[in-house]
Design a protein around this motif. Structure first.
Motif, PDB file in Angstrom:
ATOM      1  N   LEU A   1       0.832  -1.216   0.000  1.00 45.33           N
ATOM      2  CA  LEU A   1       0.000   0.000   0.000  1.00 45.33           C
ATOM      3  C   LEU A   1       0.866   1.266   0.000  1.00 45.33           C
ATOM      4  CD1 LEU A   1      -2.951  -0.785   2.454  1.00 45.33           C
ATOM      5  CD2 LEU A   1      -3.078  -0.374   0.000  1.00 45.33           C
ATOM      6  N   LEU A   2       1.912   1.242   0.836  1.00 47.91           N
ATOM      7  CA  LEU A   2       2.763   2.429   0.954  1.00 47.91           C
ATOM      8  C   LEU A   2       3.555   2.690  -0.324  1.00 47.91           C
ATOM      9  CD1 LEU A   2       3.851   1.987   4.650  1.00 47.91           C
ATOM     10  CD2 LEU A   2       2.719   3.989   3.718  1.00 47.91           C
ATOM     11  N   ILE A   3       3.973   1.629  -0.995  1.00 49.85           N
ATOM     12  CA  ILE A   3       4.688   1.819  -2.267  1.00 49.85           C
ATOM     13  C   ILE A   3       3.722   2.415  -3.308  1.00 49.85           C
ATOM     14  CG2 ILE A   3       5.940   0.646  -4.135  1.00 49.85           C
ATOM     15  CD1 ILE A   3       7.551   0.441  -1.611  1.00 49.85           C
ATOM     16  N   VAL A   4       2.475   1.955  -3.290  1.00 52.21           N
ATOM     17  CA  VAL A   4       1.467   2.516  -4.203  1.00 52.21           C
ATOM     18  C   VAL A   4       1.236   3.994  -3.869  1.00 52.21           C
ATOM     19  CG1 VAL A   4      -0.970   2.410  -4.880  1.00 52.21           C
ATOM     20  CG2 VAL A   4       0.336   0.304  -4.625  1.00 52.21           C
ATOM     21  N   VAL A   5       1.126   4.287  -2.575  1.00 52.41           N
ATOM     22  CA  VAL A   5       0.936   5.680  -2.141  1.00 52.41           C
ATOM     23  C   VAL A   5       2.106   6.544  -2.621  1.00 52.41           C
ATOM     24  CG1 VAL A   5       0.926   7.188  -0.100  1.00 52.41           C
ATOM     25  CG2 VAL A   5      -0.531   5.171  -0.152  1.00 52.41           C
TER      26      VAL A   5
ATOM     27  N   PHE B   1       7.606   5.630   0.579  1.00 51.48           N
ATOM     28  CA  PHE B   1       8.406   4.564  -0.014  1.00 51.48           C
ATOM     29  C   PHE B   1       9.339   3.930   1.024  1.00 51.48           C
ATOM     30  CE2 PHE B   1      12.156   3.100  -2.424  1.00 51.48           C
ATOM     31  CZ  PHE B   1      11.538   2.232  -3.309  1.00 51.48           C
ATOM     32  N   LEU B   2       9.976   4.778   1.829  1.00 52.48           N
ATOM     33  CA  LEU B   2      10.931   4.263   2.824  1.00 52.48           C
ATOM     34  C   LEU B   2      10.223   3.436   3.900  1.00 52.48           C
ATOM     35  CD1 LEU B   2      13.367   7.290   3.270  1.00 52.48           C
ATOM     36  CD2 LEU B   2      13.738   5.175   1.992  1.00 52.48           C
ATOM     37  N   VAL B   3       9.055   3.909   4.336  1.00 59.08           N
ATOM     38  CA  VAL B   3       8.320   3.136   5.340  1.00 59.08           C
ATOM     39  C   VAL B   3       7.844   1.816   4.725  1.00 59.08           C
ATOM     40  CG1 VAL B   3       6.385   3.139   6.949  1.00 59.08           C
ATOM     41  CG2 VAL B   3       7.626   5.227   6.553  1.00 59.08           C
ATOM     42  N   GLY B   4       7.456   1.858   3.455  1.00 55.11           N
ATOM     43  CA  GLY B   4       7.078   0.625   2.749  1.00 55.11           C
ATOM     44  C   GLY B   4       8.231  -0.372   2.736  1.00 55.11           C
ATOM     45  N   LEU B   5       9.433   0.138   2.429  1.00 53.90           N
ATOM     46  CA  LEU B   5      10.623  -0.737   2.430  1.00 53.90           C
ATOM     47  C   LEU B   5      10.859  -1.326   3.823  1.00 53.90           C
ATOM     48  CD1 LEU B   5      13.403   0.978   0.269  1.00 53.90           C
ATOM     49  CD2 LEU B   5      11.916  -0.930  -0.335  1.00 53.90           C
ATOM     50  N   ALA B   6      10.661  -0.482   4.849  1.00 52.03           N
ATOM     51  CA  ALA B   6      10.853  -0.957   6.229  1.00 52.03           C
ATOM     52  C   ALA B   6       9.875  -2.096   6.538  1.00 52.03           C
ATOM     53  CB  ALA B   6      10.668   0.197   7.208  1.00 52.03           C
ATOM     54  N   CYS B   7       8.643  -1.989   6.050  1.00 49.51           N
ATOM     55  CA  CYS B   7       7.649  -3.054   6.254  1.00 49.51           C
ATOM     56  C   CYS B   7       8.115  -4.349   5.588  1.00 49.51           C
ATOM     57  CB  CYS B   7       6.293  -2.635   5.679  1.00 49.51           C
ATOM     58  SG  CYS B   7       5.494  -1.342   6.628  1.00 49.51           S
ATOM     59  N   PHE B   8       8.641  -4.222   4.379  1.00 50.64           N
ATOM     60  CA  PHE B   8       9.140  -5.412   3.671  1.00 50.64           C
ATOM     61  C   PHE B   8      10.325  -6.031   4.420  1.00 50.64           C
ATOM     62  CE2 PHE B   8       7.316  -3.587  -0.449  1.00 50.64           C
ATOM     63  CZ  PHE B   8       6.181  -4.382  -0.358  1.00 50.64           C
ATOM     64  N   ALA B   9      11.198  -5.169   4.954  1.00 54.00           N
ATOM     65  CA  ALA B   9      12.369  -5.677   5.696  1.00 54.00           C
ATOM     66  C   ALA B   9      11.901  -6.462   6.927  1.00 54.00           C
ATOM     67  CB  ALA B   9      13.268  -4.513   6.120  1.00 54.00           C
ATOM     68  N   PHE B  10      10.888  -5.913   7.612  1.00 51.02           N
ATOM     69  CA  PHE B  10      10.336  -6.605   8.785  1.00 51.02           C
ATOM     70  C   PHE B  10       9.809  -7.988   8.384  1.00 51.02           C
ATOM     71  CE2 PHE B  10       6.673  -7.746  11.401  1.00 51.02           C
ATOM     72  CZ  PHE B  10       7.215  -7.679  12.671  1.00 51.02           C
ATOM     73  N   ALA B  11       9.055  -8.028   7.279  1.00 49.36           N
ATOM     74  CA  ALA B  11       8.496  -9.305   6.812  1.00 49.36           C
ATOM     75  C   ALA B  11       9.608 -10.267   6.405  1.00 49.36           C
ATOM     76  CB  ALA B  11       7.552  -9.056   5.636  1.00 49.36           C
ATOM     77  N   TRP B  12      10.646  -9.740   5.772  1.00 52.05           N
ATOM     78  CA  TRP B  12      11.781 -10.558   5.309  1.00 52.05           C
ATOM     79  C   TRP B  12      12.455 -11.276   6.476  1.00 52.05           C
ATOM     80  CZ3 TRP B  12      13.746 -12.448   0.968  1.00 52.05           C
ATOM     81  CH2 TRP B  12      15.094 -12.801   0.915  1.00 52.05           C
ATOM     82  N   PHE B  13      12.724 -10.517   7.543  1.00 53.76           N
ATOM     83  CA  PHE B  13      13.429 -11.127   8.678  1.00 53.76           C
ATOM     84  C   PHE B  13      12.542 -12.097   9.456  1.00 53.76           C
ATOM     85  CE2 PHE B  13      16.298  -7.405   8.256  1.00 53.76           C
ATOM     86  CZ  PHE B  13      17.442  -8.137   8.004  1.00 53.76           C
ATOM     87  N   ASN B  14      11.240 -11.839   9.429  1.00 49.88           N
ATOM     88  CA  ASN B  14      10.348 -12.690  10.207  1.00 49.88           C
ATOM     89  C   ASN B  14       9.848 -13.917   9.456  1.00 49.88           C
ATOM     90  OD1 ASN B  14       9.625 -11.578  13.032  1.00 49.88           O
ATOM     91  ND2 ASN B  14       9.840  -9.794  11.706  1.00 49.88           N
ATOM     92  N   THR B  15      10.285 -14.070   8.214  1.00 47.74           N
ATOM     93  CA  THR B  15       9.894 -15.260   7.463  1.00 47.74           C
ATOM     94  C   THR B  15      11.122 -16.097   7.100  1.00 47.74           C
ATOM     95  OG1 THR B  15       9.930 -13.919   5.462  1.00 47.74           O
ATOM     96  CG2 THR B  15       7.776 -14.322   6.463  1.00 47.74           C
ATOM     97  N   GLY B  16      12.280 -15.738   7.680  1.00 50.10           N
ATOM     98  CA  GLY B  16      13.504 -16.489   7.411  1.00 50.10           C
ATOM     99  C   GLY B  16      13.486 -17.850   8.076  1.00 50.10           C
ATOM    100  N   PRO B  17      14.392 -18.771   7.632  1.00 48.06           N
ATOM    101  CA  PRO B  17      14.438 -20.091   8.265  1.00 48.06           C
ATOM    102  C   PRO B  17      14.802 -19.975   9.739  1.00 48.06           C
ATOM    103  CG  PRO B  17      16.339 -19.743   6.842  1.00 48.06           C
ATOM    104  CD  PRO B  17      15.416 -18.593   6.617  1.00 48.06           C
ATOM    105  N   LYS B  18      14.126 -20.740  10.578  1.00 47.18           N
ATOM    106  CA  LYS B  18      14.392 -20.695  12.025  1.00 47.18           C
ATOM    107  C   LYS B  18      15.719 -21.374  12.322  1.00 47.18           C
ATOM    108  CE  LYS B  18      10.622 -18.707  13.378  1.00 47.18           C
ATOM    109  NZ  LYS B  18      10.610 -17.922  12.138  1.00 47.18           N
ATOM    110  N   LYS B  19      16.571 -20.671  13.069  1.00 45.16           N
ATOM    111  CA  LYS B  19      17.867 -21.238  13.458  1.00 45.16           C
ATOM    112  C   LYS B  19      17.686 -22.025  14.757  1.00 45.16           C
ATOM    113  CE  LYS B  19      20.545 -19.124  10.338  1.00 45.16           C
ATOM    114  NZ  LYS B  19      19.519 -18.749   9.377  1.00 45.16           N
TER     115      LYS B  19
END
Lengths: 284, 79
Positions: free
Chosen positions: B18-22, B57-75
């Motif tokens: 949504l934020l990237i669209v905005v 755009f930057l907040v949108g990227l931050a949201c993606f970064a949050f999702a990226w780290f929270n969907t990584g393989p569990k160590k």
């Protein structure tokens, strides 16, 4: 003759380099000084904003150069964390703490800067806010938490001490510097003390946090310096930038040693006295 | 807890998109053409709110970064 002479450019550049890094408000000083010495320079004039772009970029490049080893480690850490999808080491954590801290400062800066600059453009208000900046620094000293004593290196210690929420808070505190008179480095150093950093680590974290914000703000406005708005200002701006770079380098070297043993209190006293004196002078 | 985290990740992804669209709307449209509930909307203004777009755009990227780290393989913790 252009709107800013080479002499004025040099003086304002020297002042900018020092006051951007000392916790005493660069914007406040660049508003107050021209009024004190009777220069016809106002902070809302387009040419002056263009001039400030050059001095800010110079200051940011100096910070980048001074901490280049840290930045290299941080960038490698960020890359590793993105690859592994895990923030496992202190360099990566410090990098993401800087990202988290830059978000509120960046958003508030991007959206509020013009409006705040219009509202608080006068030297009178800058003097009052400079005095309040002193109160803020005093408050940070009084409320600071005891920093943990560890044998880690500086960046590791910062990464282990600052929480995500703490980084966000310190970053948001930087936005207060959008009001001329309040200091960005003062707010972030004060915030660092409140989240449990030592003076030295708070200063280090403040400088690391300031670098991308100052650089991005400068780069965003660089077209103004290159465009017609920069006509008649580019020469003095180049001189100002060179002067700012010299004093910024000396300042960051001095401050990193100073904060190994000293506190924010002398800067608080200076801001309170200078701000009050200027406010009275402008009022009478 | 895992369910809560999963919901948070989905929220971050949706918010990021949504934020990237905005951001794209801010960059593409002048202030007069922005939806009226957007900060910066101004009747008759031809100004482009580039900075608002960068912020979104930057907040949108931050949201993606949050999702990226929270969907990584569990160590798994070392024994």
């Amino acid at each position: 003759m252009g709107p800013i002479t080479y002499f004025q450019g040099a003086i304002l550049g020297l002042l900018q380099g020092v006051t951007e890094l000392f916790p005493v408000s660069s914007l406040g000083h660049s508003v107050i000084l021209p009024r004190l010495v009777g220069w016809n320079i106002h902070q809302n004039d387009a040419y002056f904003l263009t001039f400030l772009v050059a001095t800010h970029i110079a200051t940011a490049l100096v910070l980048l150069g001074f901490f280049w080893r840290d930045w290299w480690r941080i960038l490698k850490g960020l890359g590793r964390s993105l690859r592994d999808r895990e923030i496992a080491d202190p360099d990566a954590r410090l990098g993401w703490l800087i990202v988290v801290g830059s978000i509120p400062a960046g958003i508030l800066g991007l959206t509020l800067e013009s409006a705040l600059r219009r509202v608080f453009a006068s030297a009178e208000s800058a003097a009052i806010f400079l005095a309040l900046n002193g109160v803020l620094l005093f408050g940070a000293e009084m409320l600071r938490r005891r920093a943990p004593q560890t044998s880690d290196d500086d960046d590791t210690r910062i990464a282990r001490t600052v929480s995500w929420r703490g980084a966000f808070t310190v970053g948001a505190a930087q936005a207060i510097a959008l009001v001329p008179g309040f200091s960005r480095s003062g707010a972030s150093m004060g915030g660092g003390l409140l989240v449990g950093l030592s003076h030295k680590d708070a200063a280090r974290f403040a400088f690391l946090l300031a670098t991308p914000i100052i650089l991005a703000a400068g780069i965003l406005k660089l077209p103004e310096l290159a465009g017609p708005q920069g006509n008649g200002v580019r020469g003095p701006a180049a001189v100002g930038a060179a002067c700012a770079a010299v004093t910024a380098w000396i300042s960051v070297r001095f401050l990193m040693r100073y904060f190994e043993t000293q506190t924010l209190t002398p800067f608080a006293v200076y801001c309170l006295c200078a701000g009050t004196a200027c406010a009275i002078y402008f009022a009478v | 807890m895992a369910q809560y985290r999963k919901q948070l990740v989905w929220l971050a992804i949706v918010l990021g998109v949504l934020l990237i669209v905005v951001a794209a709307i801010y960059w593409a449209e002048p202030a007069r053409s922005l939806p009226s509930f957007f900060p910066g909307h101004e009747n008759g203004s031809t100004h482009h709110h580039v900075k608002h777009g960068i912020a979104a755009f930057l907040v949108g990227l931050a949201c993606f970064a949050f999702a990226w780290f929270n969907t990584g393989p569990k160590k798994t913790a070392a024994a």
